[in-house]
Scaffold this motif. Structure first.
Motif, PDB file in Angstrom:
ATOM      1  N   SER A 131      71.164   5.320 -40.296  1.00 38.47           N
ATOM      2  CA  SER A 131      71.889   6.223 -39.413  1.00 38.47           C
ATOM      3  C   SER A 131      73.358   6.359 -39.787  1.00 38.47           C
ATOM      4  O   SER A 131      74.004   5.393 -40.221  1.00 38.47           O
ATOM      5  CB  SER A 131      71.810   5.740 -37.960  1.00 38.47           C
ATOM      6  N   ARG A 132      73.874   7.568 -39.597  1.00 43.93           N
ATOM      7  CA  ARG A 132      75.309   7.811 -39.760  1.00 43.93           C
ATOM      8  C   ARG A 132      76.076   6.887 -38.820  1.00 43.93           C
ATOM      9  O   ARG A 132      75.715   6.730 -37.651  1.00 43.93           O
ATOM     10  CB  ARG A 132      75.623   9.272 -39.427  1.00 43.93           C
ATOM     11  N   GLY A 133      77.150   6.303 -39.327  1.00 42.33           N
ATOM     12  CA  GLY A 133      77.942   5.374 -38.540  1.00 42.33           C
ATOM     13  C   GLY A 133      77.560   3.924 -38.772  1.00 42.33           C
ATOM     14  O   GLY A 133      78.232   3.021 -38.271  1.00 42.33           O
TER      15      GLY A 133
ATOM     16  N   SER B 115      81.484   1.226 -45.282  1.00 41.64           N
ATOM     17  CA  SER B 115      82.340   1.810 -46.314  1.00 41.64           C
ATOM     18  C   SER B 115      82.546   3.310 -46.132  1.00 41.64           C
ATOM     19  O   SER B 115      83.467   3.891 -46.709  1.00 41.64           O
ATOM     20  CB  SER B 115      81.746   1.552 -47.706  1.00 41.64           C
ATOM     21  N   ASN B 116      81.683   3.951 -45.323  1.00 39.94           N
ATOM     22  CA  ASN B 116      81.818   5.399 -45.118  1.00 39.94           C
ATOM     23  C   ASN B 116      81.151   5.783 -43.809  1.00 39.94           C
ATOM     24  O   ASN B 116      79.925   5.738 -43.681  1.00 39.94           O
ATOM     25  CB  ASN B 116      81.194   6.161 -46.287  1.00 39.94           C
ATOM     26  N   GLY B 117      81.951   6.185 -42.845  1.00 38.62           N
ATOM     27  CA  GLY B 117      81.441   6.473 -41.509  1.00 38.62           C
ATOM     28  C   GLY B 117      80.629   7.743 -41.403  1.00 38.62           C
ATOM     29  O   GLY B 117      79.950   7.959 -40.386  1.00 38.62           O
ATOM     30  N   ASN B 118      80.683   8.606 -42.414  1.00 38.15           N
ATOM     31  CA  ASN B 118      79.971   9.884 -42.334  1.00 38.15           C
ATOM     32  C   ASN B 118      78.661   9.874 -43.108  1.00 38.15           C
ATOM     33  O   ASN B 118      77.922  10.842 -43.079  1.00 38.15           O
ATOM     34  CB  ASN B 118      80.869  11.013 -42.862  1.00 38.15           C
ATOM     35  N   HIS B 119      78.374   8.795 -43.801  1.00 39.01           N
ATOM     36  CA  HIS B 119      77.159   8.722 -44.623  1.00 39.01           C
ATOM     37  C   HIS B 119      75.952   8.393 -43.757  1.00 39.01           C
ATOM     38  O   HIS B 119      76.038   7.586 -42.843  1.00 39.01           O
ATOM     39  CB  HIS B 119      77.330   7.641 -45.697  1.00 39.01           C
ATOM     40  N   GLY B 120      74.813   9.049 -44.031  1.00 32.00           N
ATOM     41  CA  GLY B 120      73.574   8.652 -43.388  1.00 32.00           C
ATOM     42  C   GLY B 120      72.900   9.710 -42.550  1.00 32.00           C
ATOM     43  O   GLY B 120      73.269  10.891 -42.560  1.00 32.00           O
TER      44      GLY B 120
ATOM     45  N   PHE C 243      70.745  14.504 -43.265  1.00 28.07           N
ATOM     46  CA  PHE C 243      71.129  13.291 -43.981  1.00 28.07           C
ATOM     47  C   PHE C 243      72.349  13.628 -44.813  1.00 28.07           C
ATOM     48  O   PHE C 243      72.317  14.551 -45.641  1.00 28.07           O
ATOM     49  CB  PHE C 243      70.010  12.766 -44.887  1.00 28.07           C
ATOM     50  N   ASN C 244      73.432  12.899 -44.585  1.00 28.57           N
ATOM     51  CA  ASN C 244      74.683  13.110 -45.303  1.00 28.57           C
ATOM     52  C   ASN C 244      74.794  12.151 -46.482  1.00 28.57           C
ATOM     53  O   ASN C 244      74.791  10.934 -46.293  1.00 28.57           O
ATOM     54  CB  ASN C 244      75.890  12.852 -44.389  1.00 28.57           C
ATOM     55  N   THR C 245      74.898  12.697 -47.682  1.00 25.67           N
ATOM     56  CA  THR C 245      75.289  11.902 -48.834  1.00 25.67           C
ATOM     57  C   THR C 245      76.800  12.035 -48.946  1.00 25.67           C
ATOM     58  O   THR C 245      77.326  12.993 -49.509  1.00 25.67           O
ATOM     59  CB  THR C 245      74.597  12.381 -50.124  1.00 25.67           C
ATOM     60  N   ALA C 246      77.494  11.092 -48.329  1.00 21.00           N
ATOM     61  CA  ALA C 246      78.951  11.144 -48.272  1.00 21.00           C
ATOM     62  C   ALA C 246      79.591  10.068 -49.131  1.00 21.00           C
ATOM     63  O   ALA C 246      80.808  10.048 -49.298  1.00 21.00           O
ATOM     64  CB  ALA C 246      79.425  10.994 -46.822  1.00 21.00           C
ATOM     65  N   SER C 247      78.781   9.172 -49.662  1.00 20.26           N
ATOM     66  CA  SER C 247      79.297   8.111 -50.525  1.00 20.26           C
ATOM     67  C   SER C 247      78.338   7.894 -51.689  1.00 20.26           C
ATOM     68  O   SER C 247      77.119   7.863 -51.494  1.00 20.26           O
ATOM     69  CB  SER C 247      79.456   6.806 -49.742  1.00 20.26           C
ATOM     70  N   LEU C 248      78.900   7.749 -52.876  1.00 23.91           N
ATOM     71  CA  LEU C 248      78.108   7.415 -54.056  1.00 23.91           C
ATOM     72  C   LEU C 248      78.285   5.948 -54.427  1.00 23.91           C
ATOM     73  O   LEU C 248      77.902   5.527 -55.510  1.00 23.91           O
ATOM     74  CB  LEU C 248      78.514   8.308 -55.245  1.00 23.91           C
ATOM     75  N   SER C 249      78.866   5.167 -53.531  1.00 22.28           N
ATOM     76  CA  SER C 249      79.151   3.767 -53.789  1.00 22.28           C
ATOM     77  C   SER C 249      77.878   2.994 -54.100  1.00 22.28           C
ATOM     78  O   SER C 249      76.823   3.207 -53.479  1.00 22.28           O
ATOM     79  CB  SER C 249      79.842   3.147 -52.567  1.00 22.28           C
ATOM     80  N   SER C 250      77.961   2.075 -55.035  1.00 25.29           N
ATOM     81  CA  SER C 250      76.795   1.307 -55.469  1.00 25.29           C
ATOM     82  C   SER C 250      76.299   0.335 -54.406  1.00 25.29           C
ATOM     83  O   SER C 250      75.151  -0.116 -54.452  1.00 25.29           O
ATOM     84  CB  SER C 250      77.115   0.536 -56.754  1.00 25.29           C
ATOM     85  N   ASP C 251      77.137  -0.002 -53.421  1.00 25.96           N
ATOM     86  CA  ASP C 251      76.701  -0.976 -52.412  1.00 25.96           C
ATOM     87  C   ASP C 251      76.139  -0.327 -51.149  1.00 25.96           C
ATOM     88  O   ASP C 251      75.867  -0.994 -50.162  1.00 25.96           O
ATOM     89  CB  ASP C 251      77.844  -1.927 -52.049  1.00 25.96           C
TER      90      ASP C 251
ATOM     91  N   VAL D 228      92.147  14.314 -44.417  1.00 22.82           N
ATOM     92  CA  VAL D 228      91.288  13.391 -43.682  1.00 22.82           C
ATOM     93  C   VAL D 228      91.538  13.472 -42.183  1.00 22.82           C
ATOM     94  O   VAL D 228      90.600  13.330 -41.377  1.00 22.82           O
ATOM     95  CB  VAL D 228      91.466  11.947 -44.192  1.00 22.82           C
ATOM     96  N   ASP D 229      92.772  13.739 -41.770  1.00 25.24           N
ATOM     97  CA  ASP D 229      93.073  13.850 -40.341  1.00 25.24           C
ATOM     98  C   ASP D 229      92.365  15.052 -39.725  1.00 25.24           C
ATOM     99  O   ASP D 229      91.821  14.967 -38.612  1.00 25.24           O
ATOM    100  CB  ASP D 229      94.583  13.972 -40.127  1.00 25.24           C
ATOM    101  N   TYR D 230      92.363  16.162 -40.446  1.00 22.30           N
ATOM    102  CA  TYR D 230      91.687  17.352 -39.931  1.00 22.30           C
ATOM    103  C   TYR D 230      90.180  17.112 -39.851  1.00 22.30           C
ATOM    104  O   TYR D 230      89.527  17.461 -38.862  1.00 22.30           O
ATOM    105  CB  TYR D 230      91.981  18.571 -40.809  1.00 22.30           C
ATOM    106  N   LEU D 231      89.617  16.496 -40.891  1.00 17.09           N
ATOM    107  CA  LEU D 231      88.185  16.223 -40.921  1.00 17.09           C
ATOM    108  C   LEU D 231      87.770  15.337 -39.748  1.00 17.09           C
ATOM    109  O   LEU D 231      86.797  15.630 -39.042  1.00 17.09           O
ATOM    110  CB  LEU D 231      87.825  15.542 -42.244  1.00 17.09           C
ATOM    111  N   LEU D 232      88.517  14.281 -39.499  1.00 16.78           N
ATOM    112  CA  LEU D 232      88.164  13.358 -38.418  1.00 16.78           C
ATOM    113  C   LEU D 232      88.296  14.019 -37.048  1.00 16.78           C
ATOM    114  O   LEU D 232      87.515  13.734 -36.129  1.00 16.78           O
ATOM    115  CB  LEU D 232      89.031  12.100 -38.493  1.00 16.78           C
TER     116      LEU D 232
END
Length: 309
Positions: free
Chosen positions: A74-76, A80-85, A106-114, A297-301
Motif C-alpha cells: 500500500s501507498r504510505g 523511503s517514498n511516501g507516494n510509492h505503492g 499502483f504508483n511506481t514512484a521509487s526505483l530504489s533497490s530496497d 516538492v512543496d506544491y506536490l505535497l
C-alpha cells in the motif's frame, strides 16, 4: 476544438538527433496544441503498443489479486517514498468535493533497490514497470526540450530542473490505473471513476486501453472526449508548467466518467507524471510575477493533501 495528433517520428526514441528544421516544426505544433487545448496525441514516439500491453497485462494480474495480497504494498507503507505503492478503490478523491474515485492504482514512484515489489502471481512486475518508467522518462525529456523551443527558450531550460527523474530527489511517478466494473446500485451521488482535476507537475504521458470515459475541459469550457487512439501517447500540461510559462501552456482539467448503465467492463490506463526535481524552484520563465515562486516538492505535497482522506 478536438485534441490534435502530431507526428513525433523526427524525434522518436530510436533517433539520436533531429534536424533543426524538424525540431522547429514540432515545437510549433506542440505550442499550438498546448496553448489551445492543453493536450496532444503524439504518434510514432518509439514506444510501441506491445510495451504498453505488457505493462497493462502484468498490472491487471496484480489488481485482480485478493486484497490481502495487495495490502502489503500500500501507498504510505514505504519509508523511503511516501507516494510509492498501491491505492485501493475510493481511497483517493482527485476532486475532493466528490466521493472517492472508483479506481485502483499502483504508483511506481521509487526505483530504489530496497523497495519491495509484488511478486507472487505477478512475475516480472518490478522489471516491467521500471523498464517502462525509463522509456517514458526518455520520451518526456525529448518533449520538454521541444516545448522549450516552442517558447523561444534555450533547449535545456526545462531539462535542467528534471535531472533527477528516477531517484528519490524527484517525484516523477508511473501510475498504472485499473477501473473495476461499476455496480450502479452502489454508486454514491456525484461519484465518478475519476473526479475532475488538473495534474500537478510538468507534463503527463497517458496510455489508454480502448474503453472510453476520459474527458478533457477545453478552452471554451466544454468537456470533450479523449478516446484511445492506437499507436499514440496522449500528453497534457500540468500545473507547474502552466505557472512556469505564465499561462502560455495550459494545464487542462480532465475526468473519467462512469460507464453507461449495464456496462460491466473494466478500464485501464497508464499515466507517467513528470515532476521537476524536489528542490527545483518554479518561477515564471518570462520574468514576470504572475505566479510566486514555489518549490516543486512543496506544491506536490499540498496537492496530495487535498486528494487523500
Amino acid at each position: 476544438m478536438e485534441i490534435p495528433v502530431v507526428d513525433f517520428s523526427a524525434y522518436e526514441l530510436e533517433k539520436t538527433n533531429a534536424s533543426v528544421d524538424h525540431l522547429e516544426r514540432l515545437s510549433v505544433e506542440l505550442r499550438k496544441a498546448f496553448t489551445e487545448v492543453g493536450f496532444v496525441y503524439l504518434k510514432n514516439t518509439g514506444i510501441n503498443q506491445k510495451e504498453v500491453d505488457r505493462v497493462m497485462g502484468v498490472s491487471e494480474k496484480f489488481f485482480c489479486l485478493p486484497e490481502n495480497m495487495k495490502k502489503p504494498f500500500s501507498r504510505g507503507g514505504f519509508s523511503s517514498n511516501g507516494n510509492h505503492g498501491w491505492i485501493s478503490v475510493e481511497m483517493e478523491s482527485l476532486n475532493p468535493r466528490r466521493p472517492g474515485d472508483l479506481k485502483e492504482a499502483f504508483n511506481t514512484a521509487s526505483l530504489s533497490s530496497d523497495i519491495s515489489w509484488p511478486s507472487e502471481g505477478v512475475d516480472d512486475f518490478r522489471d516491467v514497470h521500471i523498464s517502462f518508467y525509463l522509456r517514458c522518462k526518455e520520451l518526456s525529456l525529448r518533449v520538454l526540450r521541444v516545448m522549450a523551443l516552442g517558447l523561444n527558450l534555450e533547449a535545456e531550460v526545462f531539462l535542467s530542473a528534471h535531472k533527477h527523474i528516477g531517484s528519490d530527489m524527484n517525484g516523477t511517478t508511473l501510475r498504472t490505473l485499473y477501473y473495476p466494473p461499476v455496480n450502479s446500485a452502489r454508486v454514491k451521488e456525484n461519484q465518478l471513476r475519476c473526479g475532475e482535476h488538473s495534474d500537478y507537475g510538468s507534463i503527463t504521458l497517458v496510455f489508454q486501453n480502448p474503453k472510453g470515459g476520459l474527458q478533457v475541459l477545453n478552452r471554451a469550457g466544454e468537456f470533450i472526449s479523449a478516446p484511445s487512439i492506437p499507436g499514440t501517447v496522449l500528453i497534457n500540461i500540468a500545473d507547474l508548467m502552466q505557472r512556469w510559462t505564465s499561462d502560455v501552456y495550459v494545464s487542462a482539467v480532465h475526468r473519467v466518467l462512469l460507464p453507461p448503465a449495464g456496462d460491466s467492463s473494466t478500464r485501464q490506463s497508464l499515466a507517467f507524471f513528470v515532476q521537476p526535481d524536489d528542490e527545483a524552484v518554479i518561477s515564471c520563465c518570462d520574468g514576470s510575477d504572475k505566479y510566486p515562486p514555489v518549490k516543486s516538492v512543496d506544491y506536490l505535497l499540498s496537492r496530495f493533501k487535498d486528494s487523500y482522506k
